[in-house]
Design an enzyme around this catalytic site. Sequence first.
Site, short mmCIF file in Angstrom:
data_model
loop_
_atom_site.label_atom_id
_atom_site.label_comp_id
_atom_site.label_asym_id
_atom_site.label_seq_id
_atom_site.Cartn_x
_atom_site.Cartn_y
_atom_site.Cartn_z
N GLY A 169 0.95 -1.42 -0.09
CA GLY A 169 0.06 -0.04 0.01
C GLY A 169 0.88 1.22 -0.10
O GLY A 169 0.61 2.35 -0.66
N GLU B 47 1.94 5.80 7.46
CA GLU B 47 3.01 6.15 6.99
C GLU B 47 3.85 7.18 8.00
O GLU B 47 5.11 6.99 8.27
CB GLU B 47 3.20 6.20 5.73
N HIS C 294 5.07 6.21 11.29
CA HIS C 294 6.60 5.34 11.24
C HIS C 294 7.75 6.19 10.88
O HIS C 294 8.68 5.59 11.52
CB HIS C 294 6.49 4.58 9.78
N MET D 158 5.17 2.84 1.58
CA MET D 158 6.51 2.26 2.52
C MET D 158 7.02 3.64 3.01
O MET D 158 6.98 4.76 2.53
CB MET D 158 7.49 1.88 1.35
N GLU D 159 7.49 3.45 4.19
CA GLU D 159 7.44 4.53 5.11
C GLU D 159 9.07 5.00 5.13
O GLU D 159 9.72 5.28 5.93
CB GLU D 159 7.39 4.03 6.72
N ASN D 160 9.54 5.04 3.92
CA ASN D 160 10.91 5.62 3.51
C ASN D 160 11.04 6.94 4.31
O ASN D 160 10.09 7.95 3.99
CB ASN D 160 11.43 5.75 2.19
#
Length: 831
Positions: free
Chosen positions: A256, A291, A294, A258-260
């Site tokens: 869904g 996100e 995170h 990504m918490e970069n």
Amino acid sequence: MSVLTRDEAQTRAQLIDVHRYTVALDLTTGDETFESRAAIQFTARAAGDTFVELKPALLRSVTLDGQPLDPHTLDQNRLALTGLTEGEHELRVDATMRYSRTGEGMHRFTDPTDGETYVYTQMFLEDVQRVFAVFDQPDLKAVFALSVTAPEGWTVLGNGIATDEGDGHWSIAPTPPISTYLVAVAAGPWHSVRTEHAGLPFGIHCRRSLAPHLDADADEILTITRACYDRYHEKFKEPYPFDSYDQAFVPEFNAGAMENPGLVTFRDEFVYRSAVTDTERQTRAMVIAHEMAHMWFGDLVTLTWWDDIWLNESFAEYMGYQTLTEATRHTDTWVAFGIDRKSWGYDADQRPSTHPVAPDPDAVPDTASAMLNFDGISYAKGASALRQLVAWLGEKDFLAGINTHFARHKFGNATLADFIDSLAASTDRDVHRWAEQWLRTSGVDTLTPTIGNGSEAGWTLDIAQRGNRPHRIAVGAYDRDLVDPGQLTPRDRFEIDIPQQDGPTVRPGRRPDLVVLNDGDLTYAKVRLDERSWATALDSLSAIPDPLTRAVVWNAARDMVRDGELAPTAYLDAARTHLPRESDLAVVQGVLAFAATQIADRYLGPDDRPAALATLTSICRALIRRTEDGNAPGLRLTAVRHFISAATQPDGIQDWLNSDSVPGGPELDPELRWRILYRLAVLGAVDDDAIAAELTRDPSATGREGAARCRAALPDGDAKAAAWDRMFRTDDLSNYLFTATAQGFWQPEQADLVRRYVPRFYTDAVELADRRGPAIAECAGRYAFPIHAADEESLRLGEECLSAADLLPALRRKLVDQLDDLRRALRVREG
């Protein structure tokens, strides 16, 4: 490729500290590969041997402290570093790397709408090795300084502020110490909307062909982003730890989002090309909130090893829903969580593959096993457990513990024990015991009430518990309205602890007509209704005042169907009675989805399916009639979608397609047109020429997926053979086109036509997984599995495959789950 074991990671972390990566990527060298040069500064605490990971197309050169190493010593994805001396070292690696078409590593995508190309990274869990050389484990944090050479006209995005140095050269500001799997780059001719908030640059980005759709929703997306950012700063004492906040909506993304750090990537279906419901907008907002959470829990403080993945996901899941409720217009998010997300956790927790929210470290011995725990347990059950913890602990003490955790471990790593110690420092309650009972155990408790009739002392409630977790729940008591017996009036709502310590609970007055355990949905447990309460619910479910209570009752009915305690047709009857009067969109969507995908498609046999579809179309007609005044566009859109998917005759929906509109609205947008064409393909009412014509009308990436889905759905032997070959005989389908083809292939209406492919799945999927790796293996196990072949022969074939084949772990896990669901479907049918 070799997987990293926990023991290897611990040994390496004891030997070395990694300080800095300086990485140069050249994206101008062709369509298949790119150039990657990495310089890694690290310190050896003692003399010893270790290794670095990478997965190159060509390893050109390696030097350690200026001395060349033999590139041919690369063994699968490991390059040995032997004879290290104590002290500082520099490793330099020059390699050519392959672009991905499966969403792993550096994914490359060319937009069929305008021919523009985009690349982005997805480094999780160990795919950073596909981009540059790395000591790849989460507890070897380092500073990352990246530079990128990109084609002229492209924009480069990264974890830090990216600067255009001219001539296609970009530099990205060095990060604070972060884990290897969190590094991110996205490059292409992005359409961007930029702003500033709290002194930081914020940006949202998408493909140029989606620009009008992003612009239409930019204010909404940024308003949600700012509101969540501000609310988290009210909750957390540690400030946002990075220099910017970009959100990129990227194509063919497997997850869904990504918490970069500083560059969150989302699947670009969240840039809506077609009409959506407000519940879908709420879902997008929740993912934004998830996100961003995170950035603190996962990025600032990161797990030490993958057994604690729940620390990342459960926390972000809970905070996402809770913060959205507190800070935005989406104030009923827990209804959607209860009716949709939570059932994901319940289902996963009742399969053989279940595991504790926080598994024993020995249960996650390597990275391959870690990948298997990204499921409804780590997300939905974990979030439910945290919600129960907050109810038991109190939000003030919970947040105090969280802030202690951030202060102790910022820019470092932590374990479950560290987290519990931080909570314990902020409360007198025994959180260590709570963790053992809630986080170290698996399975779902079931709570069943026995209600005594009213006497002079009042009515009694005795709760039988199957399971042994402690619960603090609310109980709702409701009476039929004296004037209108179809309506329900709340009488009482009280909290009790499970197990009950002092015998049955006594409440004043006569027994209520409806008693609902876990009213408010604050715990994680299946609940049952007593006989009288269920009779009341069948009559008056839609009259329960609170949508969250209605969601609890619908979930009870769902669980009873799955457990063989309620006939699937009885669930459909309840839906036919109450959905036409239901006002909450999330409840309507959740009930219709279960009725369609589980009851009609799996739990009822072929002879009963037509009647189930007739019930669904009847419900949808009633909702369409009810929404003719235009006051509930989301309900109307939901009803139209499900009406199309349940149609058994082509004429009505063909008329909609021909007129490009549903009578009374809505007009058909691309999503509805492809939905109708897909159903017509299943029914054999269109041919490949019609599909090609629609693709000409909508040549977008979504259009390509729609065409692939429709072609695979055609009830024609040649079409099925071609679709099968595209999935299993050639390896050129991207992850999204593979998924679309698989979604179209199996149809309940076409059981005889595709019967011969059922045994082929169990051989071809194994070979495919071995060739193409975990991402496609997961797609094959989820979407290409013969889900509608609910019979003993399919079960036998699947069990033989599990026992005989050496399966890729990702495929094995999906097959274990699918076969358990198949057994459940057979039990429900037999009941």
